[in-house]
Write an enzyme that holds these catalytic residues in place. Structure first.
Site, mmCIF file in Angstrom:
data_model
loop_
_atom_site.group_PDB
_atom_site.id
_atom_site.type_symbol
_atom_site.label_atom_id
_atom_site.label_comp_id
_atom_site.label_asym_id
_atom_site.label_seq_id
_atom_site.Cartn_x
_atom_site.Cartn_y
_atom_site.Cartn_z
ATOM 1 N N SER A 170 59.550 -23.051 29.213
ATOM 2 C CA SER A 170 60.669 -22.750 30.110
ATOM 3 C C SER A 170 61.292 -24.065 30.580
ATOM 4 O O SER A 170 60.610 -25.102 30.642
ATOM 5 C CB SER A 170 60.154 -21.974 31.319
ATOM 6 O OG SER A 170 61.110 -21.983 32.360
ATOM 7 N N TYR A 197 53.684 -22.246 38.206
ATOM 8 C CA TYR A 197 54.430 -21.764 37.035
ATOM 9 C C TYR A 197 55.075 -22.959 36.316
ATOM 10 O O TYR A 197 54.938 -23.111 35.098
ATOM 11 C CB TYR A 197 55.494 -20.746 37.466
ATOM 12 C CG TYR A 197 56.319 -20.209 36.312
ATOM 13 C CD1 TYR A 197 55.784 -19.280 35.422
ATOM 14 C CD2 TYR A 197 57.633 -20.652 36.082
ATOM 15 C CE1 TYR A 197 56.514 -18.802 34.345
ATOM 16 C CE2 TYR A 197 58.376 -20.177 35.012
ATOM 17 C CZ TYR A 197 57.816 -19.250 34.154
ATOM 18 O OH TYR A 197 58.545 -18.789 33.072
HETATM 19 N N1 LIG Z 1 62.619 -14.277 31.819
HETATM 20 C C1 LIG Z 1 63.013 -15.534 31.914
HETATM 21 O O1 LIG Z 1 64.055 -15.841 32.495
HETATM 22 C C2 LIG Z 1 62.189 -16.614 31.267
HETATM 23 C C3 LIG Z 1 62.683 -17.931 31.319
HETATM 24 C C4 LIG Z 1 61.932 -18.950 30.749
HETATM 25 C C5 LIG Z 1 60.727 -18.650 30.109
HETATM 26 N N2 LIG Z 1 60.266 -17.344 30.077
HETATM 27 C C6 LIG Z 1 58.983 -17.105 29.385
HETATM 28 O O2 LIG Z 1 59.158 -16.082 28.439
HETATM 29 C C7 LIG Z 1 57.906 -15.423 28.217
HETATM 30 C C8 LIG Z 1 58.123 -13.925 28.176
HETATM 31 O O3 LIG Z 1 58.545 -13.504 29.454
HETATM 32 P P1 LIG Z 1 59.519 -12.251 29.714
HETATM 33 O O4 LIG Z 1 60.680 -12.768 30.465
HETATM 34 O O5 LIG Z 1 59.744 -11.476 28.472
HETATM 35 O O6 LIG Z 1 58.629 -11.438 30.776
HETATM 36 P P2 LIG Z 1 57.875 -10.047 30.686
HETATM 37 O O7 LIG Z 1 58.785 -8.956 30.240
HETATM 38 O O8 LIG Z 1 57.199 -9.918 32.011
HETATM 39 O O9 LIG Z 1 56.797 -10.263 29.525
HETATM 40 C C9 LIG Z 1 55.594 -10.914 29.737
HETATM 41 C C10 LIG Z 1 54.580 -10.362 28.759
HETATM 42 O O10 LIG Z 1 53.351 -11.078 28.939
HETATM 43 C C11 LIG Z 1 52.310 -10.125 29.040
HETATM 44 N N3 LIG Z 1 51.161 -10.616 29.772
HETATM 45 C C12 LIG Z 1 51.086 -10.926 31.091
HETATM 46 N N4 LIG Z 1 49.829 -11.289 31.401
HETATM 47 C C13 LIG Z 1 49.097 -11.196 30.263
HETATM 48 C C14 LIG Z 1 47.737 -11.412 29.946
HETATM 49 N N5 LIG Z 1 46.845 -11.760 30.882
HETATM 50 N N6 LIG Z 1 47.325 -11.226 28.669
HETATM 51 C C15 LIG Z 1 48.197 -10.839 27.718
HETATM 52 N N7 LIG Z 1 49.496 -10.599 27.957
HETATM 53 C C16 LIG Z 1 49.937 -10.773 29.226
HETATM 54 C C17 LIG Z 1 52.931 -8.945 29.750
HETATM 55 O O11 LIG Z 1 52.132 -7.799 29.577
HETATM 56 P P3 LIG Z 1 52.134 -6.584 30.671
HETATM 57 O O12 LIG Z 1 53.317 -5.735 30.342
HETATM 58 O O13 LIG Z 1 50.829 -5.925 30.414
HETATM 59 O O14 LIG Z 1 52.250 -7.217 32.024
HETATM 60 C C18 LIG Z 1 54.269 -8.876 29.036
HETATM 61 O O15 LIG Z 1 54.133 -8.214 27.810
HETATM 62 C C19 LIG Z 1 56.975 -15.906 29.320
HETATM 63 O O16 LIG Z 1 56.085 -16.871 28.781
HETATM 64 C C20 LIG Z 1 57.904 -16.573 30.305
HETATM 65 O O17 LIG Z 1 57.283 -17.615 31.049
HETATM 66 C C21 LIG Z 1 60.981 -16.337 30.626
#
Ligand SMILES: NC(=O)c1ccc[n+]([C@@H]2O[C@H](COP(=O)([O-])OP(=O)(O)OC[C@H]3O[C@@H](n4cnc5c(N)ncnc54)[C@H](OP(=O)(O)O)[C@@H]3O)[C@@H](O)[C@H]2O)c1
Length: 378
Positions: A170, A197
């Protein structure tokens, strides 16, 4: 009336600027057909991970959804099989908060899947929620778990070269500051969580940097990807219910869709000719310069050593073993290390048959300051 028109024009202009600079995502091109290749995407049951897995499945890959909830993982596998028309999408249980679960996943994967071409560490958390652990949960899920998983799956990646590892990091890494004296301390309160984070995302960038150095010449390359600001549950799930009706429309207007967010991770996984940029950080499908703290090779090396300890990896696991482990050993390990062995099974096992056990070939260690190619990849 004129003031109203001017105000509306200014608002529209501001939105167009925000849209083209933040919301609109470039489309990833890259290898068109992935038939015969296998990809693992962690946290693929929602958000960016689900859209990443969908595109890989559409291109014909066998896709393993590595998710912590069987229910959500199997539901996502069902959706993705329907939406992609590809039946080779399966669920396997992986909880990155538990090192035992990571080991069990790796053992199950290595004993059932003959290939691993693309490993995408997408799963992540932004808060501990109500969980209270005796360790830094954000670092565990966002960095230590992926570190251990990479380590355990590396032998399979090496037998399937050219292969790739992508960590979804990120832009928040720019605010990160690693304090090695309190790396694994529990995180309490939202301010500590925000800091943790950013630190974990900095750890992603440094990990990929060090990994690239250690993998030079092996045919396995690795990249850190920033998906952009994405409208997912990552932060929204921790917003109080009363605030959601206010924030959700705003998020819809100014944030990318998860499909848009998947483009840079996909670019890193699929784009031809980016191998010289192994170890680098990508955003908007471009390689990007990172701040000095994220390109300090000494800190990257120190983080690697600390991560080895946090992941429970001994020095001997970095060395080439005298004998390769047998399939039976892997089965025993997976049975022993899974709290619930049922969670190990895949949702729709295909039958590739037992495979040769992995060669834990030694990873060459070369600590050096890398000469970085200019960020010109489009
Ligand atoms: N959204 C943004 O603006 C943004 C910006 C920069 C980077 N990111 C990065 O993008 C990635 C994906 O995020 P997203 O935005 O798509 O969020 P999200 O929809 O909350 O997806 C996160 C995923 O990680 C899984 N997860 C959480 N804890 C876990 C664990 N202990 N073991 C295995 N899986 C686990 C969640 O599963 P559950 O459904 O079971 O909780 C979910 O499938 C993350 O690494 C995040 O830091 C996001």
């Amino acid at each position: 009336m004129e003031a109203l028109l001017l105000g509306t024009g200014l608002l529209l202009g501001a939105y167009v600027l925000i849209y083209y600079n933040l919301v609109k995502a470039p489309q990833c091109g890259g290898i068109g057909s992935l038939r015969g290749r296998t990809a693992v995407v962690t946290g693929a049951n929602s958000g960016i991970g689900k859209m990443t897995a969908l595109e890989l499945a559409r291109r014909g890959a066998r896709v393993v959804l590595a998710c912590r909830s069987r229910e959500r993982g199997e539901a996502a596998a069902f959706d993705l099989r329907q939406d992609s028309g590809n039946n080779e999408v399966i669920f396997m249980a992986l909880d990155l908060a538990s090192l035992a679960s990571v080991r069990a996943f790796a053992a199950a994967f290595l004993s059932s899947e003959p290939r691993l071409d693309i490993l995408i560490h997408n799963a992540g958390i932004s808060s501990c929620g109500r969980t209270r652990e005796a360790f830094n949960l954000l670092l565990r899920v966002n960095h230590v778990g992926p570190f251990l998983l990479t380590h355990l799956l590396l032998p399979r990646l090496k037998t399937c070269t050219p292969s790739r590892v992508v960590v979804v990091s990120s832009a928040a890494h720019r605010r990160g500051r690693l304090d090695f004296t309190r790396l694994d301390r529990p995180v309490v309160g939202w301010q500590q969580e925000l800091r943790a984070y950013a630190d974990s995302k900095l750890a992603n960038v440094l990990f990929i940097r060090e990994l690239a150095t250690r993998l030079e010449g092996t045919g396995v390359t690795c990249y850190a990807a920033h998906p952009g600001p994405v409208n997912s549950e990552l932060f929204l799930r921790h917003v109080p219910g009363w605030l959601r009706p206010l924030l959700c429309p705003l998020a819809w207007l100014v944030l990318r869709t998860p499909k848009g967010g998947a483009q840079t991770p996909l670019y890193c996984a699929l784009q031809e000719s980016i191998e010289p940029f192994s170890g680098r950080y990508f955003a908007n499908c471009h390689v990007e310069e990172v701040p000095p703290a994220a390109r300090d090779d000494r800190v990257a090396h120190r983080l690697w050593e600390a991560s080895m300890k946090l992941a429970g990896l001994g020095a001997e696991e970095e060395d080439e073993p005298d004998e390769e482990p047998h399939l039976e050993d892997l089965r025993t390990l997976s049975a022993l290390s899974t709290p619930n062995p049922k969670e190990l099974t895949v949702s729709e096992p295909s039958s590739p048959g037992p495979q040769r056990s992995p060669d834990f070939s030694k990873v060459t260690r070369r600590i050096q300051v890398k000469a970085e190619p200019e960020p010109q990849v489009s």
